[in-house]
Design a protein around this motif. Structure first.
Motif, short mmCIF file in Angstrom:
data_model
loop_
_atom_site.label_atom_id
_atom_site.label_comp_id
_atom_site.label_asym_id
_atom_site.label_seq_id
_atom_site.Cartn_x
_atom_site.Cartn_y
_atom_site.Cartn_z
N LYS A 76 54.68 42.77 42.93
CA LYS A 76 53.38 43.91 42.91
C LYS A 76 53.15 43.86 41.32
CE LYS A 76 51.64 47.72 43.96
NZ LYS A 76 52.38 48.97 44.68
N GLU A 77 53.99 43.67 40.60
CA GLU A 77 53.89 43.85 39.08
C GLU A 77 53.39 42.87 38.26
OE1 GLU A 77 57.58 45.46 37.74
OE2 GLU A 77 57.32 47.16 38.32
N LEU A 78 52.98 41.53 39.01
CA LEU A 78 52.28 40.38 38.35
C LEU A 78 51.16 41.07 37.67
CD1 LEU A 78 52.52 37.80 41.15
CD2 LEU A 78 53.67 37.71 39.00
N PRO A 79 50.60 40.35 36.46
CA PRO A 79 49.77 41.05 35.40
C PRO A 79 48.43 40.67 36.06
CG PRO A 79 50.73 38.83 34.61
CD PRO A 79 51.70 39.53 35.78
N PRO A 80 47.43 41.70 36.54
CA PRO A 80 46.40 41.64 37.07
C PRO A 80 45.07 40.85 36.10
CG PRO A 80 46.60 43.88 36.37
CD PRO A 80 47.75 42.97 36.35
N LYS B 193 44.06 40.21 42.58
CA LYS B 193 44.64 40.43 44.00
C LYS B 193 43.88 39.69 44.96
CE LYS B 193 46.00 45.41 43.60
NZ LYS B 193 46.08 46.84 44.04
N GLU B 194 42.72 39.31 44.70
CA GLU B 194 41.91 38.50 45.53
C GLU B 194 42.14 37.11 45.38
OE1 GLU B 194 40.55 40.77 43.29
OE2 GLU B 194 40.29 42.31 45.02
N ALA B 195 42.82 36.69 44.38
CA ALA B 195 43.47 35.20 44.09
C ALA B 195 43.94 34.73 45.34
CB ALA B 195 44.27 34.94 42.96
N PRO B 196 43.65 33.55 45.86
CA PRO B 196 44.11 33.02 47.07
C PRO B 196 45.87 33.01 47.12
CG PRO B 196 42.24 31.87 46.56
CD PRO B 196 42.53 32.77 45.54
N ILE B 197 46.28 32.45 45.89
CA ILE B 197 47.85 32.16 46.00
C ILE B 197 48.60 33.54 46.22
CG2 ILE B 197 47.78 32.22 43.52
CD1 ILE B 197 49.73 30.06 45.81
N LEU B 198 48.13 34.82 45.50
CA LEU B 198 48.64 36.14 45.55
C LEU B 198 48.26 36.67 46.94
CD1 LEU B 198 50.26 38.27 44.38
CD2 LEU B 198 48.16 39.36 43.18
N ALA B 199 47.22 36.51 47.33
CA ALA B 199 46.75 37.01 48.69
C ALA B 199 47.84 36.30 49.82
CB ALA B 199 45.26 36.80 49.03
N LYS B 200 47.94 35.25 49.65
CA LYS B 200 48.85 34.68 50.63
C LYS B 200 50.11 35.00 50.45
CE LYS B 200 50.50 29.96 52.11
NZ LYS B 200 50.63 28.61 51.99
N ALA B 201 50.79 35.29 49.28
CA ALA B 201 52.24 35.78 49.13
C ALA B 201 52.23 37.31 49.64
CB ALA B 201 52.33 35.97 47.53
N MET B 202 51.09 38.18 49.57
CA MET B 202 51.08 39.30 49.96
C MET B 202 51.24 39.50 51.65
SD MET B 202 51.23 40.90 47.32
CE MET B 202 51.22 42.76 47.77
#
Length: 226
Positions: free
Chosen positions: A138-142, A147-156
């Protein structure tokens, strides 16, 4: 200068009032969750139904906040149990409370109950590990990963499942602690949940590692442009 000091004092008081209100609201929510878990555990409610009832108490909170609040509620009960176990032999009030909670009986049976204590500790450790991972995600630096980055979206996409099973594990732990003097609720239930949580944690860690790799690459690109 005097006007500025009055303004700063007013701002400080407003901040303090807001902070106190926030703490009181969180304390109230944590207390409600703790009571819900205790009531449903003692009444033999289904673990899935109890988990959903906890979510119903915190509908407006994010997934990670739901989990942190639930763990806080569990820590209140688990911490009380651990503290009483440490001080009840030398503290009269603690001894009375421990007797009400059948703590001496539990400690007398510590040998036979050792596998259940070990299973509880293993599950609690897994719950804490996955919570840290979710908070870290949750605290990864935006600035470097949106949040729209595919790699983060998949993790979420793994987060709701992770939170559900961790909260369900809290319910199982509470049930085990409240029934330590009985023969019900075998160790296999806790071991199964520990395996489940650790499997989800492994997937989350892999996704988190990919996110950090993405961040490092973005950081390097920005550095090259400077």
């Amino acid at each position: 200068m005097a006007g500025k000091r009055r303004s700063e004092t007013s701002d400080d008081r407003t901040y303090q009032a807001s902070f106190i209100a926030l703490i009181e609201a969180l304390s109230f929510t944590i207390d409600r969750i703790s009571n819900e878990i205790a009531y449903r555990s003692s009444s033999g409610s289904d673990a899935h139904a109890t988990t959903l009832s906890i979510f119903d108490l915190v509908p407006s909170y994010s997934w990670d906040a739901k989990l942190v609040l639930t763990l806080s509620a569990f820590a209140m009960k688990h911490g009380e149990f651990s503290l009483l176990a440490q001080i009840y032999p030398s503290n009269h009030l603690a001894k009375s409370m421990a007797t009400l909670k059948q703590l001496p009986v539990i400690l007398e049976q510590f040998g036979p109950l050792q596998p259940r204590f070990n299973a509880l500790n293993n599950l609690i450790k897994a719950m804490m590990d996955i919570t840290r991972c979710l908070v870290e995600l949750k605290e990864l630096p935006p600035k470097y990963i949106s949040k729209e980055a595919p790699i983060l979206a998949k993790a979420m996409t793994h987060v709701p499942t992770a939170v559900y099973w961790t909260v369900r594990s809290v319910v199982a732990c509470e049930t085990q602690i409240s029934t330590l003097t009985s023969m019900g609720h075998e160790v296999w239930e806790l071991s199964t949940l520990t395996h489940k949580i650790n499997s989800i944690l492994d997937r989350l860690k892999k996704q988190l590692a990919l996110c950090y790799q993405y961040i490092a690459e973005n950081f390097q690109k920005i550095q090259n442009l400077v």
